[in-house]
Design an enzyme around this catalytic site. Structure first.
Site, PDB file in Angstrom:
ATOM      1  N   GLY A 282      -3.187  12.818   2.019  1.00 45.14           N
ATOM      2  CA  GLY A 282      -4.190  12.849   0.956  1.00 45.14           C
ATOM      3  C   GLY A 282      -5.562  12.507   1.517  1.00 45.14           C
ATOM      4  O   GLY A 282      -5.707  12.221   2.709  1.00 45.14           O
ATOM      5  N   SER A 283      -6.564  12.503   0.641  1.00 41.17           N
ATOM      6  CA  SER A 283      -7.937  12.308   1.116  1.00 41.17           C
ATOM      7  C   SER A 283      -8.178  10.877   1.593  1.00 41.17           C
ATOM      8  O   SER A 283      -8.930  10.652   2.552  1.00 41.17           O
ATOM      9  CB  SER A 283      -8.930  12.681   0.012  1.00 41.17           C
ATOM     10  OG  SER A 283      -8.676  11.931  -1.163  1.00 41.17           O
ATOM     11  N   THR A 284      -7.549   9.886   0.963  1.00 42.13           N
ATOM     12  CA  THR A 284      -7.748   8.499   1.391  1.00 42.13           C
ATOM     13  C   THR A 284      -7.016   8.261   2.713  1.00 42.13           C
ATOM     14  O   THR A 284      -7.562   7.645   3.641  1.00 42.13           O
ATOM     15  CB  THR A 284      -7.234   7.520   0.312  1.00 42.13           C
ATOM     16  OG1 THR A 284      -7.617   8.011  -0.968  1.00 42.13           O
ATOM     17  CG2 THR A 284      -7.820   6.140   0.504  1.00 42.13           C
TER      18      THR A 284
ATOM     19  N   GLY B  43      -2.160   6.572   0.466  1.00 43.69           N
ATOM     20  CA  GLY B  43      -2.873   6.544  -0.806  1.00 43.69           C
ATOM     21  C   GLY B  43      -1.888   6.509  -1.964  1.00 43.69           C
ATOM     22  O   GLY B  43      -0.673   6.408  -1.776  1.00 43.69           O
TER      23      GLY B  43
ATOM     24  N   GLY C 172       2.440  11.559  -5.044  1.00 41.78           N
ATOM     25  CA  GLY C 172       2.963  12.917  -4.897  1.00 41.78           C
ATOM     26  C   GLY C 172       2.108  14.019  -5.474  1.00 41.78           C
ATOM     27  O   GLY C 172       2.489  15.183  -5.386  1.00 41.78           O
TER      28      GLY C 172
ATOM     29  N   GLU D 185       6.690  10.706   2.233  1.00 39.13           N
ATOM     30  CA  GLU D 185       5.952   9.446   2.017  1.00 39.13           C
ATOM     31  C   GLU D 185       6.910   8.311   1.674  1.00 39.13           C
ATOM     32  O   GLU D 185       6.753   7.189   2.153  1.00 39.13           O
ATOM     33  CB  GLU D 185       4.932   9.642   0.889  1.00 39.13           C
ATOM     34  CG  GLU D 185       3.765  10.526   1.296  1.00 39.13           C
ATOM     35  CD  GLU D 185       2.824  10.875   0.170  1.00 39.13           C
ATOM     36  OE1 GLU D 185       1.676  11.229   0.467  1.00 39.13           O
ATOM     37  OE2 GLU D 185       3.216  10.807  -1.005  1.00 39.13           O
TER      38      GLU D 185
END
Ligand code: 5RP
Length: 231
Positions: free
Chosen positions: A33-35, A88, A102, A110
């Site tokens: 994810g972006s984080t 994240g 998700g 994850e």
């Protein structure tokens, strides 16, 4: 400063804080994810300055980002226990630190990585903190493609409104080749109980409820990074 920029700055601040916790010679789980991408970038910087770590990524895209940045990857055959996994989340419940994960489609790997970690740290901007999971975010449920319509109907009988991610013409496939049903339940009174029912549903490979797995959440806003320890 725009809201989007402020949110991304907060994600990066939480990611940088987590990266500063990484110790030399350890095995690190890389989220998706972006984080988590900010966390990978921060580790790449630290590795350029001499940090020596081995990483297990939770998705092909995180693996590619790490590899391109020069991070060394490993796997569970060589390292069945991860020292620290950082990822994240889509929602974090205040107090319990139960999660919904998700929306990025990587929930199965994850969860495998988080469960194999001595310490699981979640990084997020403050918009992810909620009083009760599920009010605004569906629970992503990864399912086997075979007979997916029957699995959808079983999930609907649990009280969800399941939507096939990507639609029936171009359904989204996970890294493992499975489908995702985004299951809107509304506010979830007992995440552990719902998690058990989802796990027991035929056709479900894994679901995006992560009850009682988080050791520490690093949640950032304009005032800084705030530590939330599991209660
Ligand atoms: C991917 C995830 C992500 O951690 C979650 O969607 C949060 O993403 P972002 O950091 O881009 O807000 O669970 O499967």
């Amino acid at each position: 400063m725009s809201g989007a920029t402020a949110q991304d700055d907060a994600k990066r601040a939480a990611a940088d804080y987590a990266a500063s916790m990484v110790e030399d010679g350890t095995i690190i789980g890389l989220g998706t994810g972006s984080t988590a991408a900010h966390f990978i970038d921060a580790l790449i910087e630290r590795a350029r300055l001499g940090l020596s770590i081995l990483c297990i990524p939770t998705s092909e895209r995180s693996a590619e980002r790490a590899r391109e940045g020069g991070l060394a990857l490993t796997d569970f055959a060589a390292h069945p226990v991860i020292d620290l996994a950082v990822d994240g989340a889509d929602e974090i419940a205040r107090g319990t630190l139960d999660l919904i994960k998700g929306l990025g489609g990587a929930l199965l790997r994850e969860k495998i990585v988080a469960a194999a970690a001595r310490r699981f740290v979640v990084i997020a901007d403050a918009s992810k903190l909620v009083d009760r999971l599920g009010a605004r975010t569906p629970v992503p449920v990864e399912i086997d493609p075979f007979g997916w319509q029957t699995t959808r109907d079983r999930l609907a009988r649990l009280g969800a409104t399941p939507a096939l991610r990507g639609g029936e013409t171009t359904p989204t496939r996970t890294d493992g080749g499975n489908l995702i049903l985004d299951c809107a339940f509304g506010p979830i009174a007992d995440p552990a109980a719902l998690a058990a029912r989802l796990s027991a549903t035929l056709g479900v490979v894994e679901h995006g409820l992560f009850p009682a797995m988080t050791h520490l959440a690093l949640v950032a806003d304009a005032t800084g990074v705030h530590r939330h320890e599991a209660g």
